[in-house]
Design a protein around this motif. Sequence first.
Motif, PDB file in Angstrom:
ATOM      1  N   GLN A  14       3.321 -20.457   6.979  1.00 31.49           N
ATOM      2  CA  GLN A  14       2.236 -19.496   6.845  1.00 31.49           C
ATOM      3  C   GLN A  14       0.912 -20.232   6.680  1.00 31.49           C
ATOM      4  N   VAL A  16      -3.579 -19.270   5.865  1.00 31.66           N
ATOM      5  CA  VAL A  16      -4.486 -18.256   5.327  1.00 31.66           C
ATOM      6  C   VAL A  16      -5.700 -18.143   6.232  1.00 31.66           C
ATOM      7  N   GLU A  17      -6.036 -16.927   6.617  1.00 33.24           N
ATOM      8  CA  GLU A  17      -7.262 -16.658   7.372  1.00 33.24           C
ATOM      9  C   GLU A  17      -8.412 -16.723   6.370  1.00 33.24           C
ATOM     10  N   THR A  20     -10.922 -13.663   5.755  1.00 27.45           N
ATOM     11  CA  THR A  20     -10.439 -12.426   5.135  1.00 27.45           C
ATOM     12  C   THR A  20      -9.506 -12.658   3.954  1.00 27.45           C
ATOM     13  N   ASP A  22      -6.389 -13.120   4.363  1.00 24.33           N
ATOM     14  CA  ASP A  22      -5.076 -12.632   4.774  1.00 24.33           C
ATOM     15  C   ASP A  22      -4.111 -13.798   4.970  1.00 24.33           C
ATOM     16  N   ILE A  23      -2.859 -13.592   4.583  1.00 28.74           N
ATOM     17  CA  ILE A  23      -1.818 -14.582   4.831  1.00 28.74           C
ATOM     18  C   ILE A  23      -1.191 -14.266   6.176  1.00 28.74           C
ATOM     19  N   ILE A  24      -1.127 -15.280   7.041  1.00 24.03           N
ATOM     20  CA  ILE A  24      -0.571 -15.113   8.386  1.00 24.03           C
ATOM     21  C   ILE A  24       0.757 -15.848   8.436  1.00 24.03           C
ATOM     22  N   SER A  53      -3.923 -16.110  16.071  1.00 23.82           N
ATOM     23  CA  SER A  53      -4.013 -17.323  15.259  1.00 23.82           C
ATOM     24  C   SER A  53      -2.985 -18.349  15.703  1.00 23.82           C
TER      25      SER A  53
END
Length: 68
Positions: A14, A16-17, A20, A22-24, A53
């Motif tokens: 994972q 992180v963006e 934002t 957000d966890i991707i 991403s």
Amino acid sequence: MSRRWVLNALCTAQTVELSTGDIILCTRDAGHYDPTDKPTGGRPGGWHRCNSSIWNDSGAACIPHAAI
């Protein structure tokens, strides 16, 4: 049966963006990563991908490529 489940599990990598927070999560199968297989033409091979991403293992925030 459990071996089949592991082989079909998703990678746990994972990132992180930053804009934002957000966890991707990677959406590929566990065990896919190959550091020499760099993305070409917008189609990543061994790199992680989720929606738009793309990131490599140095940006993965967990133990990558393991089954969930």
